[in-house]
Design a protein around this motif. Structure first.
Motif, PDB file in Angstrom:
ATOM      1  N   VAL A   6       0.826  -1.209   0.000  1.00  0.00           N
ATOM      2  CA  VAL A   6       0.000   0.000   0.000  1.00  0.00           C
ATOM      3  C   VAL A   6       0.863   1.264   0.000  1.00  0.00           C
ATOM      4  O   VAL A   6       0.506   2.267  -0.617  1.00  0.00           O
ATOM      5  N   ILE A   7       1.992   1.231   0.700  1.00  0.00           N
ATOM      6  CA  ILE A   7       3.013   2.275   0.563  1.00  0.00           C
ATOM      7  C   ILE A   7       4.305   1.547   0.191  1.00  0.00           C
ATOM      8  O   ILE A   7       4.935   0.924   1.046  1.00  0.00           O
ATOM      9  N   PRO A   8       4.707   1.583  -1.070  1.00  0.00           N
ATOM     10  CA  PRO A   8       5.843   0.765  -1.498  1.00  0.00           C
ATOM     11  C   PRO A   8       7.170   1.132  -0.839  1.00  0.00           C
ATOM     12  O   PRO A   8       7.998   0.250  -0.603  1.00  0.00           O
ATOM     13  N   ARG A   9       7.396   2.410  -0.524  1.00  0.00           N
ATOM     14  CA  ARG A   9       8.680   2.797   0.046  1.00  0.00           C
ATOM     15  C   ARG A   9       8.459   3.791   1.193  1.00  0.00           C
ATOM     16  O   ARG A   9       8.684   4.999   1.042  1.00  0.00           O
ATOM     17  N   PRO A  10       8.025   3.298   2.341  1.00  0.00           N
ATOM     18  CA  PRO A  10       7.854   4.198   3.495  1.00  0.00           C
ATOM     19  C   PRO A  10       9.199   4.756   3.949  1.00  0.00           C
ATOM     20  O   PRO A  10      10.251   4.131   3.765  1.00  0.00           O
ATOM     21  N   GLY A  11       9.157   5.924   4.562  1.00  0.00           N
ATOM     22  CA  GLY A  11      10.383   6.494   5.113  1.00  0.00           C
ATOM     23  C   GLY A  11      10.951   5.643   6.233  1.00  0.00           C
ATOM     24  O   GLY A  11      12.157   5.408   6.301  1.00  0.00           O
ATOM     25  N   LYS A  12      10.076   5.166   7.104  1.00  0.00           N
ATOM     26  CA  LYS A  12      10.480   4.297   8.213  1.00  0.00           C
ATOM     27  C   LYS A  12       9.454   3.185   8.381  1.00  0.00           C
ATOM     28  O   LYS A  12       8.250   3.422   8.229  1.00  0.00           O
ATOM     29  N   ILE A  13       9.956   1.995   8.704  1.00  0.00           N
ATOM     30  CA  ILE A  13       9.093   0.872   9.096  1.00  0.00           C
ATOM     31  C   ILE A  13       9.589   0.429  10.465  1.00  0.00           C
ATOM     32  O   ILE A  13      10.651  -0.188  10.580  1.00  0.00           O
ATOM     33  N   VAL A  14       8.839   0.783  11.506  1.00  0.00           N
ATOM     34  CA  VAL A  14       9.215   0.461  12.880  1.00  0.00           C
ATOM     35  C   VAL A  14       8.331  -0.681  13.355  1.00  0.00           C
ATOM     36  O   VAL A  14       7.102  -0.577  13.324  1.00  0.00           O
ATOM     37  N   CYS A  15       8.948  -1.775  13.792  1.00  0.00           N
ATOM     38  CA  CYS A  15       8.211  -2.975  14.192  1.00  0.00           C
ATOM     39  C   CYS A  15       8.337  -3.205  15.696  1.00  0.00           C
ATOM     40  O   CYS A  15       9.316  -2.797  16.323  1.00  0.00           O
ATOM     41  N   LEU A  16       7.352  -3.889  16.251  1.00  0.00           N
ATOM     42  CA  LEU A  16       7.360  -4.267  17.661  1.00  0.00           C
ATOM     43  C   LEU A  16       7.445  -5.776  17.773  1.00  0.00           C
ATOM     44  O   LEU A  16       6.676  -6.496  17.129  1.00  0.00           O
ATOM     45  N   GLY A  17       8.374  -6.261  18.587  1.00  0.00           N
ATOM     46  CA  GLY A  17       8.435  -7.670  18.902  1.00  0.00           C
ATOM     47  C   GLY A  17       7.804  -7.945  20.251  1.00  0.00           C
ATOM     48  O   GLY A  17       7.760  -7.072  21.122  1.00  0.00           O
ATOM     49  N   LEU A  18       7.286  -9.146  20.413  1.00  0.00           N
ATOM     50  CA  LEU A  18       6.763  -9.600  21.714  1.00  0.00           C
ATOM     51  C   LEU A  18       5.671  -8.674  22.250  1.00  0.00           C
ATOM     52  O   LEU A  18       5.600  -8.397  23.453  1.00  0.00           O
ATOM     53  N   ASN A  19       4.779  -8.211  21.361  1.00  0.00           N
ATOM     54  CA  ASN A  19       3.763  -7.250  21.799  1.00  0.00           C
ATOM     55  C   ASN A  19       2.440  -7.903  22.181  1.00  0.00           C
ATOM     56  O   ASN A  19       1.463  -7.205  22.453  1.00  0.00           O
ATOM     57  N   TYR A  20       2.386  -9.245  22.177  1.00  0.00           N
ATOM     58  CA  TYR A  20       1.261  -9.988  22.740  1.00  0.00           C
ATOM     59  C   TYR A  20       1.848 -10.908  23.813  1.00  0.00           C
ATOM     60  O   TYR A  20       2.820 -11.633  23.545  1.00  0.00           O
ATOM     61  N   ALA A  21       1.275 -10.893  25.010  1.00  0.00           N
ATOM     62  CA  ALA A  21       1.872 -11.610  26.142  1.00  0.00           C
ATOM     63  C   ALA A  21       2.020 -13.104  25.863  1.00  0.00           C
ATOM     64  O   ALA A  21       3.041 -13.704  26.204  1.00  0.00           O
ATOM     65  N   GLU A  22       1.024 -13.716  25.221  1.00  0.00           N
ATOM     66  CA  GLU A  22       1.097 -15.153  24.964  1.00  0.00           C
ATOM     67  C   GLU A  22       2.189 -15.482  23.948  1.00  0.00           C
ATOM     68  O   GLU A  22       2.819 -16.538  24.017  1.00  0.00           O
ATOM     69  N   HIS A  23       2.434 -14.582  23.006  1.00  0.00           N
ATOM     70  CA  HIS A  23       3.525 -14.805  22.056  1.00  0.00           C
ATOM     71  C   HIS A  23       4.875 -14.691  22.750  1.00  0.00           C
ATOM     72  O   HIS A  23       5.787 -15.484  22.481  1.00  0.00           O
ATOM     73  N   ALA A  24       5.004 -13.729  23.656  1.00  0.00           N
ATOM     74  CA  ALA A  24       6.246 -13.634  24.424  1.00  0.00           C
ATOM     75  C   ALA A  24       6.483 -14.913  25.215  1.00  0.00           C
ATOM     76  O   ALA A  24       7.591 -15.461  25.241  1.00  0.00           O
ATOM     77  N   ALA A  25       5.425 -15.427  25.821  1.00  0.00           N
ATOM     78  CA  ALA A  25       5.551 -16.631  26.651  1.00  0.00           C
ATOM     79  C   ALA A  25       5.925 -17.852  25.818  1.00  0.00           C
ATOM     80  O   ALA A  25       6.737 -18.679  26.252  1.00  0.00           O
ATOM     81  N   GLU A  26       5.360 -17.991  24.615  1.00  0.00           N
ATOM     82  CA  GLU A  26       5.670 -19.177  23.807  1.00  0.00           C
ATOM     83  C   GLU A  26       7.123 -19.181  23.349  1.00  0.00           C
ATOM     84  O   GLU A  26       7.676 -20.219  23.005  1.00  0.00           O
TER      85      GLU A  26
ATOM     86  N   ASN B   2       9.957  -3.989  22.328  1.00  0.00           N
ATOM     87  CA  ASN B   2      11.120  -4.491  21.599  1.00  0.00           C
ATOM     88  C   ASN B   2      11.044  -3.940  20.171  1.00  0.00           C
ATOM     89  O   ASN B   2      10.486  -4.576  19.269  1.00  0.00           O
ATOM     90  N   PHE B   3      11.588  -2.756  19.975  1.00  0.00           N
ATOM     91  CA  PHE B   3      11.535  -2.114  18.673  1.00  0.00           C
ATOM     92  C   PHE B   3      12.638  -2.647  17.752  1.00  0.00           C
ATOM     93  O   PHE B   3      13.759  -2.901  18.191  1.00  0.00           O
ATOM     94  N   PHE B   4      12.318  -2.819  16.489  1.00  0.00           N
ATOM     95  CA  PHE B   4      13.318  -3.089  15.470  1.00  0.00           C
ATOM     96  C   PHE B   4      12.818  -2.498  14.161  1.00  0.00           C
ATOM     97  O   PHE B   4      11.654  -2.117  14.043  1.00  0.00           O
ATOM     98  N   MET B   5      13.697  -2.419  13.174  1.00  0.00           N
ATOM     99  CA  MET B   5      13.364  -1.757  11.909  1.00  0.00           C
ATOM    100  C   MET B   5      13.320  -2.770  10.773  1.00  0.00           C
ATOM    101  O   MET B   5      14.062  -3.754  10.761  1.00  0.00           O
ATOM    102  N   ARG B   6      12.451  -2.501   9.834  1.00  0.00           N
ATOM    103  CA  ARG B   6      12.436  -3.207   8.555  1.00  0.00           C
ATOM    104  C   ARG B   6      12.831  -2.225   7.451  1.00  0.00           C
ATOM    105  O   ARG B   6      12.653  -1.014   7.588  1.00  0.00           O
TER     106      ARG B   6
END
Length: 285
Positions: A69-89, A99-103
């Protein structure tokens, strides 16, 4: 409104989805011809798009090649472990800070385009995620109560991850930035069409038709408004920047045995009210 970015004769074009068709908005006065440009102009451009719908040429949605939808965004900031059950698994505690990281933009692909499993790994995993797109320049230290006013809209995202590379270093960057591993789309839904912060929406992934992840966006540890507030403490968020809001439990690496995507598979990400993002999987040539 619901916008798409599509390809026509090798060119990027802007459209709106109306009754299962694409209304071509590329030549409309007051629009730049791209979703990013429309977001940068703001409300006058969205109003111009709305006014142009009736007279715009139509084309079949299902027969059109969709781009991110936006082919070349200026920044893509992602969050890791942002659902408690996913962090636990994954054997992690619930985080006190995101837990920020970039794409990179070179990872992005559109709806229907193949996710590429790289030659160097078999551990290609799926992650259903909500993407929030910034609509206005966010002032530093914005208050949480004001943060959602800076969101233009939302889309589906698949944060496909190469797990063995993700774990080769303390930072996740390399495993999250293989080419053609970031499906983004198929549509961009303006914020006014969804609940505040896109909260309370069912989010699900399906691999070859089998439900793998199923949760609700209200389960996010750090919702969209808090995420914007925290990011604005350290960086300037600009129109078109993308926040990828983390994935629920049920990913492939946490299963016994692990489930990895392979050539010939089809992976779907669906978010209630936002859309259905579907991509085949292919091996790197």
């Amino acid at each position: 409104m619901r916008f798409v970015t599509f390809e026509d004769a090798g060119n990027e074009r802007l459209g709106a989805v109306v009754d299962g068709e694409i209304a071509d908005l590329s030549g409309v006065s007051g629009l730049s011809g791209s979703l990013l440009g429309t977001i940068q102009v703001g409300e006058p451009a969205f109003a111009a798009a709305q006014n142009a719908l009736r007279a715009a040429a139509r084309r079949p949605l299902e027969e059109t090649k969709l781009l991110p939808v936006i082919p070349r965004p200026g920044k893509i900031v992602c969050l890791g472990l942002n659902y408690a059950e996913h962090a636990a698994e994954g054997g992690r505690e619930k985080p006190d800070y995101p837990n920020f990281f970039m794409r990179c933009a070179t990872t992005l692909i559109g709806h229907g385009e193949a996710i590429i499993r790289p030659r160097v790994s078999e551990q290609l995993d799926f992650e259903a995620e909500l993407a929030a797109v910034i609509g206005r320049r966010v002032p530093r230290h914005v208050a949480k109560t004001d943060a959602l006013s800076y969101v233009a809209g939302y889309a589906c995202f698949n944060d496909a991850s190469v797990r063995d590379y993700q774990r080769r270093t303390p930072q996740w960057t390399i495993g999250k930035n293989f080419d053609a591993t970031g499906p983004f789309g198929p549509v961009f839904v303006t914020a006014d069409e969804l609940p505040a912060g896109a909260a309370g929406l069912k989010i699900e992934s399906r691999l070859n038709g089998e439900v793998m992840q199923s949760a609700n966006t209200r389960d996010m540890i750090f919702p969209v408004d808090e995420t914007i507030m925290l990011l604005a403490q350290c960086m300037t968020l600009e129109p078109g920047d993308v926040l990828v809001m983390g994935t629920p439990a049920g990913v492939g690496f946490a299963r016994t045995p692990p489930v990895w995507m392979k050539a010939g598979d089809a992976i779907e990400v669906e978010i209630e009210g936002v859309g259905l993002l579907s991509n085949p999987v292919a091996d790197e040539a």
